[in-house]
Design an enzyme around this catalytic site. Structure first.
Site, PDB file in Angstrom:
ATOM      1  N   ASP A  47      65.235  23.402  59.275  1.00 33.82           N
ATOM      2  CA  ASP A  47      65.575  22.824  57.975  1.00 33.82           C
ATOM      3  C   ASP A  47      65.389  23.856  56.882  1.00 33.82           C
ATOM      4  O   ASP A  47      64.610  24.781  57.037  1.00 33.82           O
ATOM      5  CB  ASP A  47      64.570  21.707  57.657  1.00 33.82           C
ATOM      6  CG  ASP A  47      64.983  20.408  58.289  1.00 33.82           C
ATOM      7  OD1 ASP A  47      66.089  20.341  58.828  1.00 33.82           O
ATOM      8  OD2 ASP A  47      64.172  19.461  58.209  1.00 33.82           O
ATOM      9  N   LYS A  97      71.790  23.233  54.676  1.00 33.78           N
ATOM     10  CA  LYS A  97      72.187  24.314  53.774  1.00 33.78           C
ATOM     11  C   LYS A  97      71.530  24.126  52.410  1.00 33.78           C
ATOM     12  O   LYS A  97      70.841  23.146  52.171  1.00 33.78           O
ATOM     13  CB  LYS A  97      73.711  24.328  53.645  1.00 33.78           C
ATOM     14  CG  LYS A  97      74.421  24.273  54.988  1.00 33.78           C
ATOM     15  CD  LYS A  97      75.228  25.526  55.236  1.00 33.78           C
ATOM     16  CE  LYS A  97      75.719  25.580  56.670  1.00 33.78           C
ATOM     17  NZ  LYS A  97      76.614  24.487  57.035  1.00 33.78           N
ATOM     18  N   MET A 115      60.275  14.209  47.455  1.00 33.67           N
ATOM     19  CA  MET A 115      61.674  14.269  47.005  1.00 33.67           C
ATOM     20  C   MET A 115      61.844  13.560  45.665  1.00 33.67           C
ATOM     21  O   MET A 115      62.841  12.869  45.443  1.00 33.67           O
ATOM     22  CB  MET A 115      62.605  13.619  48.052  1.00 33.67           C
ATOM     23  CG  MET A 115      62.618  14.369  49.370  1.00 33.67           C
ATOM     24  SD  MET A 115      63.582  13.533  50.627  1.00 33.67           S
ATOM     25  CE  MET A 115      62.393  12.329  51.236  1.00 33.67           C
TER      26      MET A 115
HETATM   27  N1  SAH Z   1      58.518  15.993  56.557  1.00 31.00           N
HETATM   28  C1  SAH Z   1      58.118  16.612  55.311  1.00 31.00           C
HETATM   29  C2  SAH Z   1      58.750  15.983  54.112  1.00 31.00           C
HETATM   30  C3  SAH Z   1      60.238  16.064  54.066  1.00 31.00           C
HETATM   31  S1  SAH Z   1      60.903  15.398  52.586  1.00 31.00           S
HETATM   32  C4  SAH Z   1      56.588  16.580  55.220  1.00 31.00           C
HETATM   33  O1  SAH Z   1      55.921  15.931  56.018  1.00 31.00           O
HETATM   34  O2  SAH Z   1      56.056  17.260  54.329  1.00 31.00           O
HETATM   35  C5  SAH Z   1      61.034  16.803  51.576  1.00 31.00           C
HETATM   36  C6  SAH Z   1      60.056  16.740  50.417  1.00 31.00           C
HETATM   37  O3  SAH Z   1      58.769  17.104  50.852  1.00 31.00           O
HETATM   38  C7  SAH Z   1      60.369  17.717  49.316  1.00 31.00           C
HETATM   39  O4  SAH Z   1      61.377  17.228  48.457  1.00 31.00           O
HETATM   40  C8  SAH Z   1      59.037  17.780  48.615  1.00 31.00           C
HETATM   41  O5  SAH Z   1      58.822  16.652  47.834  1.00 31.00           O
HETATM   42  C9  SAH Z   1      58.084  17.691  49.770  1.00 31.00           C
HETATM   43  N2  SAH Z   1      57.611  19.033  50.200  1.00 31.00           N
HETATM   44  C10 SAH Z   1      57.684  19.560  51.428  1.00 31.00           C
HETATM   45  N3  SAH Z   1      57.119  20.764  51.472  1.00 31.00           N
HETATM   46  C11 SAH Z   1      56.644  21.003  50.248  1.00 31.00           C
HETATM   47  C12 SAH Z   1      55.947  22.079  49.648  1.00 31.00           C
HETATM   48  N4  SAH Z   1      55.594  23.157  50.355  1.00 31.00           N
HETATM   49  N5  SAH Z   1      55.586  21.991  48.359  1.00 31.00           N
HETATM   50  C13 SAH Z   1      55.922  20.888  47.649  1.00 31.00           C
HETATM   51  N6  SAH Z   1      56.586  19.856  48.152  1.00 31.00           N
HETATM   52  C14 SAH Z   1      56.959  19.897  49.431  1.00 31.00           C
END
Ligand code: SAH
Length: 473
Positions: A252, A274, A388
């Site tokens: 991803d 993308k 998100m």
């Molecule tokens: N499966 C992922 C989440 C996917 S949804 C998890 O468990 O973290 C994608 C959202 O995750 C992004 O829009 C943001 O809100 C958050 N996110 C993921 N990694 C991040 C990071 N390093 N810093 C801030 N927000 C993050």
């Protein structure tokens, strides 16, 4: 090479330990694990050795060492703190050609004890030839991390099939390639997860496919792996191993460059998301891609940011794998909420502030409005973490305030949390969006709402890099 590494068969063999203290106890235990018959000679016994005596596991001669004690012994260990006793044991052993180890006296030793990684029947012995036992232990620790705990059970599985494979695949080089694939493929992964029966079935399938023709793709396996929020040190040991063994990685855009850097160099990489979310591969296509790659016999890693089951559509991907009968596993990861909160110094459930935490998504399913029940989320004792949520933040803010959340509730936004590029902007529910926009915060960003945010000021410990982050081009 100063010492020849060998593995001694000691089952049922008489072995002597001189001394009855704590260190002697450790050596006695090592000998017992190898099945030796252990006799201890020492005027008095410490607690641990005494316990072994009471349990009937050793024999004890309650007196000083005499050279004739060595008659008929397969080996001897001297574990006393008296130099003259140790020297007498070493001399008597040499005279009788009995292998001798004197604890902490390399000059008196005929053999030394390595540091051991025990995945019996797989055993790795590490020695620095006495130069630095601590270094040997550090090497051992690295090996411990690299070898899954169930490696021994994998060896036993291999043993059970060894003869059959030999008969089924008489060509030696083909047989070796088959073993290499099996021991790094589906059967191994299932074994590491404790699914022994499934591992056997998977192995049977591989063998059947292999005997049907070398081109058949029965060895495919999919691992749905959580890559964590960005810092590669937050990967699980299993995730790291899989990245280094993968044939193909479907990733991803959320996966950090640092984690991508750990993928085996000649693994194929396929980008499933993308730059803009509007151009992401449709979920259906990703699901089919995983099935196709596995059918080609590949070790597939589906690498997802954070944890695969938290807003990661992991569930949808495995449904397809299940339907198609592709073996798979799920490897959890540190989710953005816990990773970002930790690195921003915001304890999500600090007991002075919050008794619960809720993870919500600010993103609605295409074509549908938000189905979030805002009223239930407004609770001064609960921390709210919004994934998100950057684009939709104005709406989220308005909804929360409309449902009774005080406008001055503290809030923070964390951009690229846990990476060296991490930035944290704090404010209140009313002004956070403006502050974040002014600071140029972009996705991925996580929003934390609740009074725990007050602790950030005091507890922020991680500052990423000293310089301001490079402007995206
Ligand atoms: N499966 C992922 C989440 C996917 S949804 C998890 O468990 O973290 C994608 C959202 O995750 C992004 O829009 C943001 O809100 C958050 N996110 C993921 N990694 C991040 C990071 N390093 N810093 C801030 N927000 C993050």
């Amino acid at each position: 090479m100063q010492y020849l590494p060998i593995f001694l068969r000691l089952a049922g063999q008489p072995c002597l330990v001189v001394g009855g203290g704590e260190i002697a106890a450790r050596k006695v235990n090592a000998l017992l694990r190898a099945g030796a018959r252990v006799r201890v000679v020492a005027p008095a016994l410490g607690e641990d050795v005494h316990r072994l005596l009471l349990a009937g596991r050793i024999e004890h001669l309650a007196r000083r060492f005499e050279p004739s004690d060595l008659d008929g012994q397969a080996l001897v260990i001297s574990a006393t703190d008296r130099r003259e006793v140790n020297e007498a044991v070493a001399a008597a052993a040499q005279a009788r050609n009995v292998p001798v180890n004197v604890v902490d006296c390399p000059d008196l030793c005929g053999f030394i004890f390595p540091a051991i990684v025990d995945r019996s029947p797989v055993v790795i012995a590490v020695s620095t030839g006495g130069a630095s036992p601590v270094l040997a232990r550090l090497v051992r620790a690295r090996l411990e991390m690299a070898l899954p705990a169930a490696y021994g059970r994998l060896a036993l599985l291999a043993e059970r099939f060894r003869q059959r494979v030999k008969v089924a695949l008489p060509d030696a080089s083909r047989r070796r390639r088959f073993w290499e694939a099996a021991l790094q493929g589906g059967p191994a992964e299932l074994m590491f997860n404790g699914q022994d029966a499934a591992a056997e079935r998977c192995f049977e399938g591989l063998l059947a496919a292999e005997t049907a023709g070398p081109a058949s793709g029965g060895r495919g396996f999919v691992s749905l792996v959580g890559a964590g929020p960005g810092d590669p040190d937050l990967l699980t040991l299993r995730a790291l191993r899989l990245l280094q063994e993968a044939d193909v990685v479907v990733y991803d855009r959320l996966v950090s460059a640092e984690v991508m850097g750990l993928i085996r160099t000649d693994a194929e990489r396929i980008n499933a998301g993308k730059a803009s979310s509007r151009h992401t591969l449709p979920q259906e296509e990703i699901n089919c891609l995983l099935v196709r790659l596995a059918r080609e016999g590949k070790r597939v890693v589906r690498l997802k940011g954070g944890d695969p089951f938290i807003f990661g559509r992991g569930g949808e991907e495995i449904e397809t794998l299940l339907e198609q009968g592709i073996p798979f596993q799920i490897v959890p990861g540190v989710t953005a909420a816990t990773g970002c909160a930790a690195y921003a110094g915001i304890p999500l459930t600090h007991r002075d502030h919050a008794q619960s935490v809720a993870f919500v998504t600010g993103h609605s399913r295409e074509g549908q409005g938000s189905s979030v029940d805002w009223a239930r989320l407004v609770n001064p004792q609960q921390t709210l973490v919004v994934y998100m949520g950057l684009q939709a933040f104005p709406e989220i803010r308005d909804q929360l305030i409309r449902h009774g959340c005080p406008a001055d509730t503290l809030a923070a936004i964390i951009e690229q949390g846990t990476t060296v590029r991490q930035r944290v902007v704090t404010g209140t529910l009313v002004d956070l969006y403006e502050r974040a926009t002014a600071a140029g915060i972009v996705s991925p960003a996580l929003i934390i709402i609740g009074s725990v945010v007050a602790l950030h000021r005091q507890l922020a410990w991680y500052h990423g890099q000293a310089e301001p982050p490079a402007q995206p081009d």
